[in-house]
Structures are given as structure tokens and as C-alpha cells.
Design a protein around this motif. Structure first.
Motif, short mmCIF file in Angstrom:
data_model
loop_
_atom_site.label_atom_id
_atom_site.label_comp_id
_atom_site.label_asym_id
_atom_site.label_seq_id
_atom_site.Cartn_x
_atom_site.Cartn_y
_atom_site.Cartn_z
N SER A 134 -3.29 8.53 -17.59
CA SER A 134 -3.53 8.50 -19.07
C SER A 134 -3.43 7.56 -19.77
CB SER A 134 -2.63 9.98 -20.44
OG SER A 134 -1.62 9.60 -19.80
N GLY A 135 -3.05 6.45 -18.98
CA GLY A 135 -2.82 4.86 -19.98
C GLY A 135 -1.60 5.04 -20.85
N MET A 136 -0.98 5.69 -20.83
CA MET A 136 0.57 5.64 -21.45
C MET A 136 1.84 4.97 -20.93
SD MET A 136 2.69 9.10 -23.31
CE MET A 136 3.74 9.58 -21.50
N VAL B 247 0.74 -1.24 -0.31
CA VAL B 247 0.09 0.06 0.13
C VAL B 247 0.98 1.37 -0.74
CG1 VAL B 247 -1.87 1.53 1.41
CG2 VAL B 247 -1.65 -0.75 0.88
N ILE B 248 0.34 2.63 -0.56
CA ILE B 248 1.14 3.66 -0.85
C ILE B 248 1.49 4.13 0.40
CG2 ILE B 248 1.41 5.56 -2.24
CD1 ILE B 248 0.71 3.66 -4.44
N ARG B 249 2.13 4.36 0.44
CA ARG B 249 1.74 5.46 1.65
C ARG B 249 2.86 6.80 1.48
NH1 ARG B 249 2.10 2.51 7.11
NH2 ARG B 249 1.83 4.39 7.88
N MET B 250 3.46 7.49 0.87
CA MET B 250 3.79 8.26 0.61
C MET B 250 4.71 8.85 -1.01
SD MET B 250 7.28 10.16 2.47
CE MET B 250 6.56 9.37 4.17
N VAL B 251 4.55 9.44 -1.56
CA VAL B 251 5.07 9.58 -2.89
C VAL B 251 5.13 11.70 -2.74
CG1 VAL B 251 3.30 8.54 -4.46
CG2 VAL B 251 2.83 11.09 -3.51
N ASN B 252 6.62 12.12 -3.66
CA ASN B 252 7.17 13.32 -3.71
C ASN B 252 5.81 13.99 -5.15
OD1 ASN B 252 7.79 11.82 -6.34
ND2 ASN B 252 9.86 12.82 -5.71
N VAL B 253 6.51 15.40 -5.07
CA VAL B 253 5.59 15.69 -6.43
C VAL B 253 6.22 14.99 -7.56
CG1 VAL B 253 5.75 18.21 -7.55
CG2 VAL B 253 5.84 17.40 -4.50
N GLU B 254 7.02 14.82 -7.96
CA GLU B 254 7.96 14.53 -9.14
C GLU B 254 7.34 13.24 -9.14
OE1 GLU B 254 9.55 15.27 -10.83
OE2 GLU B 254 9.74 14.60 -12.87
N ALA B 255 6.91 11.89 -8.28
CA ALA B 255 5.85 11.71 -8.77
C ALA B 255 4.73 12.15 -8.97
CB ALA B 255 5.62 10.31 -7.35
N GLU B 256 4.20 12.53 -8.82
CA GLU B 256 3.01 13.46 -9.26
C GLU B 256 3.14 13.81 -10.70
OE1 GLU B 256 2.40 15.74 -5.77
OE2 GLU B 256 -0.18 15.19 -6.12
N ARG B 257 3.86 14.99 -11.03
CA ARG B 257 4.15 15.11 -12.28
C ARG B 257 3.99 14.44 -13.13
NH1 ARG B 257 7.62 15.98 -15.92
NH2 ARG B 257 9.13 15.21 -14.82
N VAL B 258 4.96 12.53 -12.96
CA VAL B 258 5.12 11.89 -13.97
C VAL B 258 3.93 10.98 -14.02
CG1 VAL B 258 6.80 10.10 -14.47
CG2 VAL B 258 7.30 11.86 -13.68
#
Length: 721
Positions: free
Chosen positions: A443-445, A379-390
Motif C-alpha cells: 500500500s506504500g506505507m 532474488v526472493i526464494r521463500m517467504v512465510n505467512v507472516e511476511a505476507e500479512r505484514v
């Protein structure tokens, strides 16, 4: 005081082991570089001495051929059979012509069977002068005359390298010479005398001096007794010619090196008193195959490298590594001091653990790569800003979801098993080594990625940190590099082929074509001028034909030179109108041959990327070829066009001329290869070879299709820039 004691203890724990490792590594690197430097120096010296030896071998190889050339001249043969003043004058004229064209020969002589000079020409102030009869000398007691007298027809004698003597005295200023001789026999096999050439050895010595490395290193030339012919200063050279210099020899100065030289017939290397000597033996017998020379007539070419030069090079390397060690010492001290300070701070205050947690989050957010932290259940507990962008997901979309949400469907099936396997041995490592990994965006890419896994413990909880890097650009760069490498291999192969052809060409022109061609043309012209009143029209016609043949041969040589220049011409690609170039070539052909009527069809706006000057040469050869082979056709036609074939632009030049048998197509683009009779279709046989050379420069291909009596089509491509 207590804090300082802890600080210095921590500093020693970090600093001393690292300093020892650095010292060992730098020491190993220093010794490795010294070994590399010595090997490079050895390779450089061996390469220089081999090249210098080859240059001298090439220079000596032509000498015997020159002696045989003079001995085989028609005027010489006539004079030997029928001695007369007129025949002797013709021989003298031959000698003068030869000496004026080859100024490296200081003396050209003919000695009769008793060793007396009958003809002698000296080169004085750049002119070939005939020595008066009263000044001619008897050479019957000279070692070189006795040696030549014992040779068979066609044998060559090469003397030792020494100084010229005039009437028993060493000529001043010193004149180093090599004597080349061959016996002369009449038709009945009786010895009538010998040709003797004095070759100016200063040219050989000057060529050797160009290979001197400098910086205290020298190039030497020694004879078979170890006397210096070049090197160690003028006062120690030619010791065997001067009684006061008899002790100036290699065996006396460097006995250990000389002993090794005697046991080595090829390139070798020796040292004495830490001075280095790289030597190569040059056997004069091997330079003139089939000839004769004095026993033990050989030279040694040496590169002398003094101890001081080697010590200076080693000192430079040592100095650099001392600077390196000092720099690393300072850096280690600074780094270890920082580490000790951090350890001290951690020991003094556990409260900074919370501050480190904050710092961790800040680093997480500022990282250039995407970071996803998950628990043992995935289960994902933490992500950073770059993960959101990519990924395109928001932080709220990802936190609480299973990590499989970021995987393509085909990779999800076994991922849970891979997670459990990692948790059993949680270490820092890359994920899916040697496998292609992809990240699925919102987006499915699918994006190609690299993933590094790292365990993270927070209290009693074990987490897994995934660092995800987008490698799309890297894959594109790798593909581009592979394409560049393929292009480089192709260009390298083309360059090797061109270099081989150039070497073959240069050898042929230097040794097989130029000298006999000059002789044929020159003597033919001389006979026409000086004996015009003694020749009938038929004789003059025959001589004019000989000159014409010689001039045709000159044309072949010029064609070969042009062929060689094509390979060395720098490419300047640009947009070129082949239609315009073809029209210019055909206009020139029509001006040269205005009586010809040829139907020409040129496709308009036929453009290509290439070097305009080389493409003009290409079209000139192909169109001229078509023009020539349609010369016996009433309705001659030439067509130039282009078309796309398998995604590649292909150009063609088509004619309805004589054509050729495709069984011989493999010979079509070779120099001097002809598929038709020269009387029927004259030419040099160079044109198509030149055309192929232009195509090779452009990275393209050229081929032909034909049938006897039905014309020919030449296709070519120009590759890509």
C-alpha cells in the motif's frame, strides 16, 4: 552396546564442560552475594548508629538552652539583686512552671555561692514539689558544683552520664541522670550561685533502644571509659558506680575493638572473634557549642552484631546456591542428554536430513516474525505467512522479485553494495545496527522494523535468511517511557524542594519559635492575673499587646503548619468547577466583611482537573489577597477568568488594588515575605507561599504581574494528570 557407547561419549562431551562452567559461575555469584550481603549489613549498621547518634545529639542540644533560659528570667535577676521572700517565691513559681511543662527534668535547683541548695523542686508522681528548707543539702563538695563555679557568664556545664545519688547513696530504683548547669552573676559581675537541672537519662536510653536491630543484634551506649550505660544486660551496666562491676568494661571484654575506637573520632567498624562492632563517637562538647564540660566527656554508640547472626545469614545464602546448583545440574543433565540423543540419531540415520527440511519449513511458517529468504543475487526464494500479512503482498507476488521491492526508494541505492558486503562475511548479525530501518508495504506505507540476517546453505547453494520484526509498538512504548521519565524527574525535583522546606520549617518551630512564644504568652497572662491590682490601665494595655503579639506569632506558626501539610497531602484529581469554588470563597469574605462593596466578575463554567480541596485553598488565598489589597480603593474590582495560551489553559485572579513593585517579585511566593507594611495590610505572609505549594503539587506554574497603585494579576496553570 555400540549405540550406548556413542551416547555416553556424546553426553560427556556436552555435559562435563557445561557443568564446570556452571559450577564456576555459581561459585562466583555466591561469593559476590556474600560480599553484597556484608556490605548491606555494614551500610545498615552505619546508618542505624549515625541516626541514633544524631537523635541523641539533638536531645542534648536543647539542655543547655533550658539552663540559660531559667538563669535569664526577670524574677531570677530581681532576686539576685534584691533578695526577699517575695522575689524568691516568684523564682520558685518560674521553676514550677518550667518543670511542669518539661517533665524530663527530675530536679530543678538553685545553689548559692557556697554550694548550698536554696531552691529545689523534685518531680514526684508527675507533680513538681518544692523541697522543704530542712531537707535542702550542701553540694559544695560535688564535682559538678566546683566545675560550674569556675565558668564564665553564659557558659554551660554538661556532666557525665551517671546514676543519681541521694545523701551519698545510689538512689533505688536506679535513676540515670545528666546534670546541666550554668553560673548566675549579679549586675556587678559577682558570682551569686548556679542553676542546676537533673535531666532524666531514661528518655535517652529509651530512644536508643528503639534503634536496636533485633535478631541477636544489640545497640550499646558506652561512656569515655568504656563502661556500659546501655547494653549487655542490667547486671553489667553502670559498672563505674558499683565496686563489684568494675571489670565490666569494653576495654576488658573487647580490647582490640576498644583500641580502634580510641583512634577514630567518627563512625567506625571493627571486629573481634568474628563479632562485628559499628560505633560512632558523640563528643558532648560539640553538642553545646560555646559551653564547657568535663575533659574527655564523650559517649560511644555501638551496634553489636554477633558471629552467629552473620553465620546464619551466610548459611541461608549458601543453602540457596546449593539448591540452585542442584537444579541447574539436573537441567544440564536433561538438556545434554537430549543433545546427545539428537547427535546419536543424526549419526545413525542421514535420511532424517529430509525430515529436518520439512521441519524447517514448518517452523518458518509458524514463526511470529516475517521471514524472507533470498539468494546471492537478491532474488526472493521463500517467504512465510507472516511476511505476507505484514507486507500486503501474496507469496506469488514476492517469490522471484528482487528484495529491493520491500525497501523505500531512498534506501534502495546502496542496498546492493550492502548485500555484497554481507556475502563476503556471512555471519548471524543484525542489519543496519544503530540505523533506522523501514519496510515498504504494498500500500506504500513505511513500517519501522528490525532485521536479523543469517546465512543458510542448501547443497551447493548459499542463501540469506532475513528475519523482519515490526517494532512500531516498541517505538511507541519507548516514547511513552521517555515522557514518563521526564514527568518523574519533574516530580522528584518538586519533592526534594518540599522536603528541604519541611526540614527548615520543623527546625524553626522546634527550636526558635515554640519555646519563647509559650514563655511570653504564659508570663504575660500570669502578670495580668496576679498583679492586676498593681497595674494601671497603660500597663495592662502593654501586657495585652504583648499577648496579642504572641498570639499573632502563633497564627504564623499555624500558617507554617498548614503550609507544611499542603506538601504532604495526597492528590485526588477530578473535574473541579473553579467558578463554583470562587463564588463560595467570595461569599465567605462578604459575610466576614459585610460593609465592603466589591465588583466581582467570575467567568462561568471555568473547570479544571485537580484536587478539589487543594484548589479551594489556592483560590481562598489568591482571592483573599485581592480582597485585602483592594480595601483602600473606592471602586474595588476582582476578576477571575481563564484563557488558552500556547496550547495551555491559564487561569488568573485580577484586582485593581495597591499592587507592588515587580523588582521584588522574586520574593512574592516565599514564606513570611511581605511587600507592604503590616500595619497598612495585616497578614502572616504565608498565603502566597501556600498557593505556590498547591500549584507545585499539581505540577503547574504561578506568576504575577503588577504595578504600584494599579492592581495585580496572578496567573497559574495546573499541569496535566
Amino acid at each position: 552396546m555400540f549405540s550406548k557407547w556413542i551416547y555416553y561419549r556424546l553426553l560427556g562431551r556436552f555435559f562435563l564442560p557445561l557443568l564446570l562452567i556452571v559450577a564456576v559461575v555459581i561459585g562466583l555469584l555466591y561469593h559476590q552475594e556474600i560480599e553484597t550481603l556484608d556490605k548491606l549489613l555494614e551500610k545498615e549498621d552505619i546508618s542505624s548508629v549515625e541516626l541514633a547518634t544524631q537523635v541523641e545529639r539533638n536531645a542534648l542540644a536543647t539542655l543547655g538552652a533550658d539552663a540559660l533560659y531559667l538563669a535569664g528570667q526577670p524574677n531570677m535577676k530581681s532576686w539576685i539583686e534584691y533578695p526577699s521572700g517575695l522575689n524568691k517565691s516568684a523564682v520558685i513559681a518560674d521553676f514550677q512552671w518550667f518543670q511542669e511543662r518539661f517533665p524530663v527534668y527530675d530536679q530543678v535547683r538553685f545553689l548559692n555561692a557556697q554550694g548550698m541548695e536554696e531552691i529545689r523542686l523534685d518531680r514526684v508522681s508527675g507533680q513538681s514539689l518544692v523541697v522543704p528548707q530542712a531537707q535542702l543539702q550542701n553540694k559544695s563538695q560535688r564535682y559538678y558544683f566546683k566545675k560550674i563555679h569556675s565558668l564564665s557568664p553564659g557558659d554551660i556545664y554538661v556532666s557525665p552520664f551517671d546514676l543519681n545519688l541521694e545523701r551519698g547513696r545510689i538512689e533505688i530504683p536506679l535513676k540515670p541522670v545528666i546534670r546541666i548547669g550554668t553560673p548566675v552573676f549579679n549586675q556587678s559581675g559577682k558570682f551569686r550561685g548556679s542553676i542546676l537541672l537533673n535531666y532524666l537519662g531514661t528518655q535517652i536510653l529509651d530512644e536508643l533502644r528503639q534503634f536496636s536491630p533485633g535478631d541477636g543484634r544489640e545497640i550499646w551506649l558506652l561512656n569515655n571509659k568504656g563502661f556500659w550505660l546501655l547494653g549487655r544486660g542490667p547486671e553489667q551496666e553502670w559498672g563505674f558506680m558499683f565496686p563489684e562491676r568494675q571489670q565490666h568494661t569494653m576495654p576488658i571484654a573487647y580490647p582490640q575493638v576498644w583500641e580502634k575506637m580510641q583512634n577514630n573520632f567518627e563512625v567506625g567498624r571493627a571486629s573481634q572473634n568474628q563479632d562485628l562492632f559499628t560505633f560512632h563517637r558523640l563528643d558532648i562538647n560539640s553538642v553545646t557549642p560555646g559551653g564547657e564540660s568535663l575533659k574527655q566527656n564523650h559517649w560511644y554508640v555501638l551496634i553489636f552484631t554477633p558471629k552467629s547472626y552473620i553465620e546464619e545469614k551466610h548459611a541461608d545464602v549458601k543453602r540457596n546456591y546449593l539448591y540452585m546448583f542442584a537444579l541447574v545440574f539436573g537441567l544440564l543433565l536433561i538438556v545434554c542428554s537430549r543433545l546427545a540423543q539428537k547427535e546419536l540419531l543424526r549419526a545413525e540415520s542421514e535420511q532424517k536430513v529430509a525430515e529436518q527440511e520439512v521441519q524447517y519449513r514448518e517452523l518458518l511458517e509458524g514463526a511470529p516474525d516475517s521471514i524472507v529468504v533470498a539468494d546471492q543475487s537478491g532474488v526472493i526464494r521463500m517467504v512465510n505467512v507472516e511476511a505476507e500479512r505484514v507486507t500486503g503482498y501474496s507469496r506469488a507476488d514476492l517469490v522471484g522479485q528482487n528484495v529491493e521491492i520491500l525497501l523505500p526508494q531512498r534506501l534502495r541505492e546502496n542496498h546492493e553494495e550492502y548485500r555484497q558486503s554481507y556475502l563476503e562475511n556471512p555471519v548471524v548479525r543484525s542489519m543496519g545496527a544503530s540505523k533506522e530501518l523501514f519496510l515498504l508495504t504494498k500500500s506504500g506505507m513505511e513500517i519501522p522494523v528490525e532485521i536479523s540476517l543469517s546465512p543458510l546453505v542448501r547443497g551447493n547453494e548459499r542463501l540469506v535468511t532475513s528475519i523482519i520484526r515490526d517494532i512500531t509498538q516498541r517505538k511507541q512504548q519507548v516514547a511513552h517511557i521517555k515522557e514518563l521519565n521526564r514527568d518523574l524527574v519533574m516530580r522528584s525535583n518538586a519533592l526534594k524542594a518540599i522536603n528541604l522546606e519541611l526540614e527548615s520549617f520543623s527546625y524553626s518551630v522546634s527550636h526558635d519559635l515554640r519555646a519563647p512564644l509559650r514563655a511570653v504568652d504564659g508570663f504575660s497572662q500570669t502578670i495580668i492575673k496576679e498583679y492586676a491590682d498593681k497595674l494601671d490601665d497603660r500597663g495592662k494595655d502593654r501586657l495585652e499587646r504583648i499577648r496579642k503579639a504572641a498570639q499573632n506569632m502563633a497564627g504564623l506558626i499555624d500558617g507554617l503548619l498548614d503550609l507544611s501539610r499542603i506538601s504532604r497531602t495526597d492528590m485526588q484529581r477530578e473535574e473541579v468547577s473553579l467558578s463554583k469554588l470562587a463564588s463560595e470563597v467570595l461569599s465567605q469574605l462578604q459575610e466576614i466583611d459585610p460593609g465592603r462593596k466589591v465588583t466581582v466578575s467570575i467567568q462561568p463554567e471555568m473547570n479544571a482537573q485537580g484536587d478539589a480541596r487543594l484548589l479551594k485553598v489556592l483560590l481562598t488565598n489568591l482571592i483573599s489577597n485581592a480582597w485585602k489589597f483592594t480595601g483602600q480603593v473606592d471602586d474595588a474590582r476582582i476578576v477571575l477568568q481563564s484563557k488558552e495560551l500556547n496550547g495551555e489553559q491559564v487561569f488568573s485572579v485580577q484586582d485593581n488594588g495597591a499592587g507592588f513593585n515587580m523588582d521584588y517579585a522574586a520574593k512574592l511566593f516565599g514564606a513570611f515575605q511581605r511587600l507592604h507594611d503590616a500595619e497598612e495590610f495585616p497578614g502572616t505572609g504565608i498565603g502566597l507561599a501556600t498557593a505556590k505549594r498547591v500549584i507545585n503539587k499539581h505540577g503547574g506554574r504561578i506568576w504575577a504581574e503588577s504595578e504600584p497603585g494599579k492592581g495585580a494579576v496572578f496567573y497559574f496553570t495546573l499541569g496535566e494528570e
